[in-house]
Design a protein around this motif. Sequence first.
Motif, short mmCIF file in Angstrom:
data_model
loop_
_atom_site.label_atom_id
_atom_site.label_comp_id
_atom_site.label_asym_id
_atom_site.label_seq_id
_atom_site.Cartn_x
_atom_site.Cartn_y
_atom_site.Cartn_z
N VAL A 5 0.87 -1.17 0.00
CA VAL A 5 0.00 0.00 0.00
C VAL A 5 0.91 1.22 0.00
O VAL A 5 1.77 1.36 0.88
CB VAL A 5 -0.94 0.00 1.23
CG1 VAL A 5 -1.74 1.30 1.30
CG2 VAL A 5 -1.85 -1.20 1.20
N LEU A 6 0.74 2.09 -1.00
CA LEU A 6 1.62 3.25 -1.14
C LEU A 6 1.03 4.54 -0.58
O LEU A 6 1.75 5.45 -0.21
CB LEU A 6 2.00 3.44 -2.61
CG LEU A 6 2.72 2.24 -3.23
CD1 LEU A 6 2.91 2.46 -4.72
CD2 LEU A 6 4.04 1.99 -2.55
N GLY A 7 -0.29 4.65 -0.57
CA GLY A 7 -0.94 5.82 0.01
C GLY A 7 -0.95 7.05 -0.87
O GLY A 7 -1.66 8.01 -0.59
N ALA A 8 -0.17 7.06 -1.93
CA ALA A 8 -0.10 8.21 -2.84
C ALA A 8 0.39 7.72 -4.19
O ALA A 8 1.00 6.66 -4.29
CB ALA A 8 0.85 9.28 -2.28
N GLY A 9 0.13 8.52 -5.21
CA GLY A 9 0.61 8.19 -6.55
C GLY A 9 -0.51 8.10 -7.55
O GLY A 9 -1.69 8.07 -7.19
N GLU A 10 -0.12 8.07 -8.81
CA GLU A 10 -1.09 7.96 -9.89
C GLU A 10 -1.75 6.59 -9.85
O GLU A 10 -1.09 5.57 -9.71
CB GLU A 10 -0.41 8.17 -11.25
CG GLU A 10 0.17 9.55 -11.43
CD GLU A 10 -0.90 10.63 -11.58
OE1 GLU A 10 -2.07 10.31 -11.85
OE2 GLU A 10 -0.54 11.80 -11.40
N ARG A 11 -3.05 6.59 -10.01
CA ARG A 11 -3.83 5.35 -9.93
C ARG A 11 -4.28 4.89 -11.31
O ARG A 11 -4.43 5.70 -12.22
CB ARG A 11 -5.02 5.56 -9.00
CG ARG A 11 -4.55 6.01 -7.62
CD ARG A 11 -5.58 5.80 -6.56
NE ARG A 11 -5.28 6.36 -5.27
CZ ARG A 11 -4.27 6.04 -4.47
NH1 ARG A 11 -3.40 5.15 -4.83
NH2 ARG A 11 -4.11 6.61 -3.29
#
Length: 188
Positions: free
Chosen positions: A150-156
């Motif tokens: 789980v990264l919590g941020a970034g392009e999806r």
Amino acid sequence: MGKLIISDNISLDGVVQDPAGDEGFTHGGWVGRIAALPDVAKVALDEALGAEALLLGRRSYEWFAGRWPSRSGELADRLNTMPKYVVSSTLQDPGWNHSTVLAGDVLAAVSKLKHELDGDIVVLASFQLVHTLLAHDLVDELRLKVFPVVLGAGERLFGDTKHPLRLLDMRTLGDGIAFLTYEIARPS
């Protein structure tokens, strides 16, 4: 008629940005080395061998074109010899073997490509292109390698549009990577 397939590495929370760690994203490099994941590498090879062509956005094309022409082996041989189509308004002369630029109306060009080719047209990475293709109902199938992070941020991968999906297959690769295959669920 060709079948348009999105194939991507994705985090558990839907992030597709910088899986290899080459783009400078704070959380980049979350897939590790694919070569160190034999099950994932086999999926990539099988997919390339079964595909009629690749479809890429310009940035993804440049990333792949900067790495694969100098490599050897079965996957490199297939990627270097198969037809590749790159959607771009700026790229003029693609240098990678068997590459064609699709300029102008993206939707018309991709629709035409689907009608001209028989077999799988695989879209690798290219999340901006994927958003466009999904929003205009040009995608037939998604093949997602879901990494247990789980990264919590970034392009999806998925934008703001609704996409009903139907699960076709699921299996586990290596130590906890879920390989999920979905088709777009269209009304009968």
